[in-house]
Write a protein that holds these residues in place. Structure first.
Motif, PDB file in Angstrom:
ATOM      1  N   LEU A 301       0.690  -1.528  -0.282  1.00 41.39           N
ATOM      2  CA  LEU A 301       0.068  -0.165   0.071  1.00 41.39           C
ATOM      3  C   LEU A 301       1.088   1.970   0.303  1.00 41.39           C
ATOM      4  O   LEU A 301       0.380   2.043  -1.203  1.00 41.39           O
ATOM      5  N   PRO A 302       1.621   1.213   1.081  1.00 43.81           N
ATOM      6  CA  PRO A 302       2.896   2.945   0.601  1.00 43.81           C
ATOM      7  C   PRO A 302       2.993   2.805  -0.743  1.00 43.81           C
ATOM      8  O   PRO A 302       3.451   3.622  -1.142  1.00 43.81           O
ATOM      9  N   GLU A 303       3.925   1.792  -1.286  1.00 45.17           N
ATOM     10  CA  GLU A 303       4.175   2.087  -2.914  1.00 45.17           C
ATOM     11  C   GLU A 303       4.206   2.344  -3.796  1.00 45.17           C
ATOM     12  O   GLU A 303       3.956   3.057  -5.015  1.00 45.17           O
ATOM     13  N   VAL A 304       1.983   1.530  -3.036  1.00 48.18           N
ATOM     14  CA  VAL A 304       0.413   2.144  -4.910  1.00 48.18           C
ATOM     15  C   VAL A 304       0.440   3.941  -4.540  1.00 48.18           C
ATOM     16  O   VAL A 304       0.725   3.956  -5.116  1.00 48.18           O
ATOM     17  N   CYS A 305       0.091   3.783  -3.152  1.00 46.78           N
ATOM     18  CA  CYS A 305      -0.421   5.184  -3.117  1.00 46.78           C
ATOM     19  C   CYS A 305       0.725   6.209  -2.584  1.00 46.78           C
ATOM     20  O   CYS A 305       0.630   7.651  -2.180  1.00 46.78           O
ATOM     21  N   GLY A 306       1.932   6.004  -2.198  1.00 46.87           N
ATOM     22  CA  GLY A 306       2.838   7.067  -2.114  1.00 46.87           C
ATOM     23  C   GLY A 306       2.189   8.670  -1.311  1.00 46.87           C
ATOM     24  O   GLY A 306       2.222   7.691   0.288  1.00 46.87           O
ATOM     25  N   ASP A 307       2.345   9.424  -1.455  1.00 49.94           N
ATOM     26  CA  ASP A 307       2.237  10.655  -0.645  1.00 49.94           C
ATOM     27  C   ASP A 307       1.232  11.109  -0.760  1.00 49.94           C
ATOM     28  O   ASP A 307       0.599  12.229  -0.101  1.00 49.94           O
ATOM     29  N   ALA A 308      -0.133  10.351  -0.664  1.00 50.27           N
ATOM     30  CA  ALA A 308      -1.179  10.415  -1.283  1.00 50.27           C
ATOM     31  C   ALA A 308      -2.261   9.681  -0.503  1.00 50.27           C
ATOM     32  O   ALA A 308      -3.505   9.851  -0.859  1.00 50.27           O
ATOM     33  N   ALA A 309      -1.946   9.283   0.253  1.00 52.14           N
ATOM     34  CA  ALA A 309      -2.727   9.308   1.745  1.00 52.14           C
ATOM     35  C   ALA A 309      -2.181   9.328   3.061  1.00 52.14           C
ATOM     36  O   ALA A 309      -1.015   9.138   3.535  1.00 52.14           O
ATOM     37  N   VAL A 310      -3.080   9.241   4.297  1.00 49.10           N
ATOM     38  CA  VAL A 310      -2.767   9.078   5.329  1.00 49.10           C
ATOM     39  C   VAL A 310      -2.385   7.413   6.310  1.00 49.10           C
ATOM     40  O   VAL A 310      -3.708   6.449   5.309  1.00 49.10           O
ATOM     41  N   TYR A 311      -1.402   6.741   5.737  1.00 49.02           N
ATOM     42  CA  TYR A 311      -1.292   6.181   7.362  1.00 49.02           C
ATOM     43  C   TYR A 311      -1.636   5.070   8.222  1.00 49.02           C
ATOM     44  O   TYR A 311      -1.439   6.570   8.820  1.00 49.02           O
ATOM     45  N   PHE A 312      -2.231   4.580   9.058  1.00 46.25           N
ATOM     46  CA  PHE A 312      -1.740   3.531  10.318  1.00 46.25           C
ATOM     47  C   PHE A 312      -1.802   1.962  10.581  1.00 46.25           C
ATOM     48  O   PHE A 312      -1.183   1.357   9.396  1.00 46.25           O
ATOM     49  N   ASP A 313      -1.789   1.758  11.656  1.00 45.30           N
ATOM     50  CA  ASP A 313      -1.333   0.426  12.081  1.00 45.30           C
ATOM     51  C   ASP A 313      -2.386  -0.205  12.128  1.00 45.30           C
ATOM     52  O   ASP A 313      -3.531   0.145  12.289  1.00 45.30           O
ATOM     53  N   PRO A 314      -2.382  -0.807  11.373  1.00 44.10           N
ATOM     54  CA  PRO A 314      -3.832  -1.476  10.920  1.00 44.10           C
ATOM     55  C   PRO A 314      -4.678  -2.325  12.352  1.00 44.10           C
ATOM     56  O   PRO A 314      -4.928  -2.642  12.732  1.00 44.10           O
ATOM     57  N   GLN A 315      -3.390  -2.730  13.436  1.00 45.70           N
ATOM     58  CA  GLN A 315      -3.144  -3.392  14.265  1.00 45.70           C
ATOM     59  C   GLN A 315      -3.781  -2.919  15.451  1.00 45.70           C
ATOM     60  O   GLN A 315      -3.994  -3.116  16.737  1.00 45.70           O
ATOM     61  N   LEU A 328     -10.484  13.667   9.336  1.00 41.99           N
ATOM     62  CA  LEU A 328     -12.877  14.033   9.004  1.00 41.99           C
ATOM     63  C   LEU A 328     -12.738  15.626   9.712  1.00 41.99           C
ATOM     64  O   LEU A 328     -13.493  16.575   9.249  1.00 41.99           O
ATOM     65  N   SER A 329     -12.002  15.443  10.363  1.00 40.68           N
ATOM     66  CA  SER A 329     -11.558  17.240  11.598  1.00 40.68           C
ATOM     67  C   SER A 329     -10.742  17.782  10.368  1.00 40.68           C
ATOM     68  O   SER A 329     -10.487  19.575  10.709  1.00 40.68           O
ATOM     69  N   ASP A 330     -10.107  18.059   9.852  1.00 36.62           N
ATOM     70  CA  ASP A 330      -9.183  19.114   9.287  1.00 36.62           C
ATOM     71  C   ASP A 330      -9.410  19.122   7.769  1.00 36.62           C
ATOM     72  O   ASP A 330      -9.031  18.627   6.918  1.00 36.62           O
ATOM     73  N   PRO A 331     -10.104  20.268   7.023  1.00 33.21           N
ATOM     74  CA  PRO A 331     -10.651  20.205   5.802  1.00 33.21           C
ATOM     75  C   PRO A 331      -8.870  20.499   4.655  1.00 33.21           C
ATOM     76  O   PRO A 331      -9.327  19.949   3.807  1.00 33.21           O
ATOM     77  N   SER A 332      -7.875  21.173   5.439  1.00 34.44           N
ATOM     78  CA  SER A 332      -7.793  21.791   4.521  1.00 34.44           C
ATOM     79  C   SER A 332      -6.515  20.003   4.218  1.00 34.44           C
ATOM     80  O   SER A 332      -5.969  19.918   3.223  1.00 34.44           O
ATOM     81  N   LEU A 333      -6.541  19.498   5.325  1.00 37.68           N
ATOM     82  CA  LEU A 333      -5.604  17.655   5.069  1.00 37.68           C
ATOM     83  C   LEU A 333      -6.094  17.259   4.084  1.00 37.68           C
ATOM     84  O   LEU A 333      -5.869  17.033   3.065  1.00 37.68           O
ATOM     85  N   SER A 334      -7.751  17.396   4.752  1.00 33.95           N
ATOM     86  CA  SER A 334      -8.322  16.849   3.094  1.00 33.95           C
ATOM     87  C   SER A 334      -7.902  16.208   1.737  1.00 33.95           C
ATOM     88  O   SER A 334      -7.563  16.244   1.049  1.00 33.95           O
ATOM     89  N   LYS A 335      -8.362  18.193   1.761  1.00 33.22           N
ATOM     90  CA  LYS A 335      -8.474  18.708   0.668  1.00 33.22           C
ATOM     91  C   LYS A 335      -6.802  18.181  -0.103  1.00 33.22           C
ATOM     92  O   LYS A 335      -6.827  18.402  -1.592  1.00 33.22           O
ATOM     93  N   GLY A 336      -5.754  18.044   0.829  1.00 28.30           N
ATOM     94  CA  GLY A 336      -4.400  18.508   0.731  1.00 28.30           C
ATOM     95  C   GLY A 336      -4.782  16.767  -0.243  1.00 28.30           C
ATOM     96  O   GLY A 336      -3.453  16.281  -1.006  1.00 28.30           O
ATOM     97  N   LEU A 337      -4.996  16.070   0.241  1.00 29.54           N
ATOM     98  CA  LEU A 337      -4.986  14.364   0.159  1.00 29.54           C
ATOM     99  C   LEU A 337      -5.222  14.489  -1.484  1.00 29.54           C
ATOM    100  O   LEU A 337      -5.150  13.366  -2.349  1.00 29.54           O
ATOM    101  N   VAL A 338      -6.297  14.575  -2.037  1.00 30.31           N
ATOM    102  CA  VAL A 338      -7.228  14.744  -2.406  1.00 30.31           C
ATOM    103  C   VAL A 338      -6.379  15.652  -4.392  1.00 30.31           C
ATOM    104  O   VAL A 338      -6.303  14.915  -5.128  1.00 30.31           O
ATOM    105  N   MET A 339      -6.353  16.229  -3.776  1.00 32.76           N
ATOM    106  CA  MET A 339      -5.143  17.285  -4.601  1.00 32.76           C
ATOM    107  C   MET A 339      -3.578  16.080  -5.257  1.00 32.76           C
ATOM    108  O   MET A 339      -3.324  15.690  -6.399  1.00 32.76           O
TER     109      MET A 339
END
Length: 367
Positions: A301-315, A328-339
């Protein structure tokens, strides 16, 4: 079909399966233009290609003894035989060369979780696919490493070719699609099945850690097949029922391609908490539809998504909840991810993927 074209035979029985089916459907138009193609499968399913390819009826179930019995007589004399999945012919067929696509080796990575029957089949078939094929295609460098380590393939035999993603969405009227699938006004989206390694249970556990306010505002929409998996996750439904959040989880079941873009576009965020992915196409599809993406920090997933995603430890369910809350609480973060997502998808086109497949096929045929 031009007589001077090299011949290619493809096992196309999985044409309408979700992952491998998409892979096949997207590549076929390009391959048909370059080779004299024979497709194996259900003539009714393949009738759209009848003007461009020869079709040989082949309805043996995937992973069955019957398919192995029939391969030898079904596969015609051909320059190259392509298996888009690891269920390749165990015995020799009338093909000068063979190539297989192994998308991942989940069954070897999670070997301990399989039944005895599954263990025997996975070990035998993946090992045979590696040995019998002249070349192996896989979809990420992560999967190449796994195939090398777990299936003992020679690295030089493996070619990494990324999947593509369509570059323009086909978004319909949200109200119409929402009514059709009973979608809530605001939701976080999960696309995939309910097998344990997909970790939908982890997403639900993280959702329970979100504030009451967020839970009242946002539901989880699950797009994908719920029933029919041998390794389905019963504990997921136990968790949902135990915590009385059945009304917070919307299972759409099957969604047709025309509606899928609209569902992505209507989501407040897309989330994939998977413990194992060979590639992961849904995050890219979410990016196409300008939906912020959150994914597991494991495997491809990091290989595919690069800097265009927010990452978390799934466990770590607290970490998943924390990252959901941040987006959900940061519109600028959300907009940056979309860009960033809009730029990221340009690296994954089906035209480029097809070009690399065709290049490898021709190289094999001419070697």
């Amino acid at each position: 079909m031009m007589p001077d074209k090299k011949t290619l035979c493809i096992d196309a029985r999985m044409l309408h399966h979700s992952g491998i089916g998409t892979y096949l459907r997207m590549l076929l138009p390009y391959v048909l233009a370059e080779f004299s193609v024979t497709l194996l499968g259900d003539p009714e399913v393949l009738k759209a290609y009848s003007g461009e390819a020869a079709i040989i009826p082949f309805n043996a179930p995937i992973y069955s003894i019957e398919e192995q019995k029939q391969y030898k007589s079904i596969v015609p004399h051909t320059d190259l035989f392509w298996s888009p999945h690891y269920n390749t012919p165990v015995f020799a067929v009338k093909a000068k060369k063979r190539v297989v696509t192994i998308h991942d080796v989940f069954h070897l990575a999670f070997f301990k979780q399989l039944s005895i029957k599954q263990k025997i089949y996975a070990k035998l078939m993946i090992s045979r696919a590696v040995k019998a094929s002249d070349a192996i295609i896989t979809v990420s460098n992560f999967s190449k490493g796994e195939i090398t380590t777990l299936a003992h393939a020679k690295p030089g035999k493996i070619t990494v070719i990324y999947n593509g993603v369509k570059q323009k969405p086909l978004t319909g009227v949200f109200e119409t699609v929402a009514a059709k699938y009973k979608l809530p006004a605001k939701y976080m989206l999960y696309v995939g099945n309910v097998k344990p390694h997909k970790n939908l249970k982890g997403l639900v556990a993280a959702y329970l850690k979100l504030s009451t306010e967020i839970q009242q505002q946002y539901k989880i929409v699950v797009v994908g097949k719920i029933e029919g998996f041998i390794t389905g996750d019963e504990s997921l439904f136990e968790l949902i029922n135990k915590n009385n959040i059945k009304d917070h989880i919307v299972f759409t079941g099957f969604v047709n391609d025309d509606d899928m873009d609209t569902i992505y576009a209507g989501a407040s965020l897309f989330i994939l908490p998977s413990l194992y992915e060979g590639f992961g196409l849904p995050p890219l599809e979410a990016m196409v539809n300008k939906c912020p993406v959150l994914v597991s920090n494991l495997n491809s997933l990091p290989e595919v998504c690069g800097d265009a995603a927010v990452y978390f430890d799934p466990q770590d369910y607290d970490d998943i909840a924390l990252q959901i809350n941040k987006v959900l609480s940061d519109p600028s973060l959300s907009k940056g991810l979309v860009m960033k997502g809009t730029e990221r998808i340009k690296l994954f086109t089906w035209a480029d993927s097809a070009r690399q497949h065709i290049q490898l096929f021709k190289k094999l045929i001419n070697s």
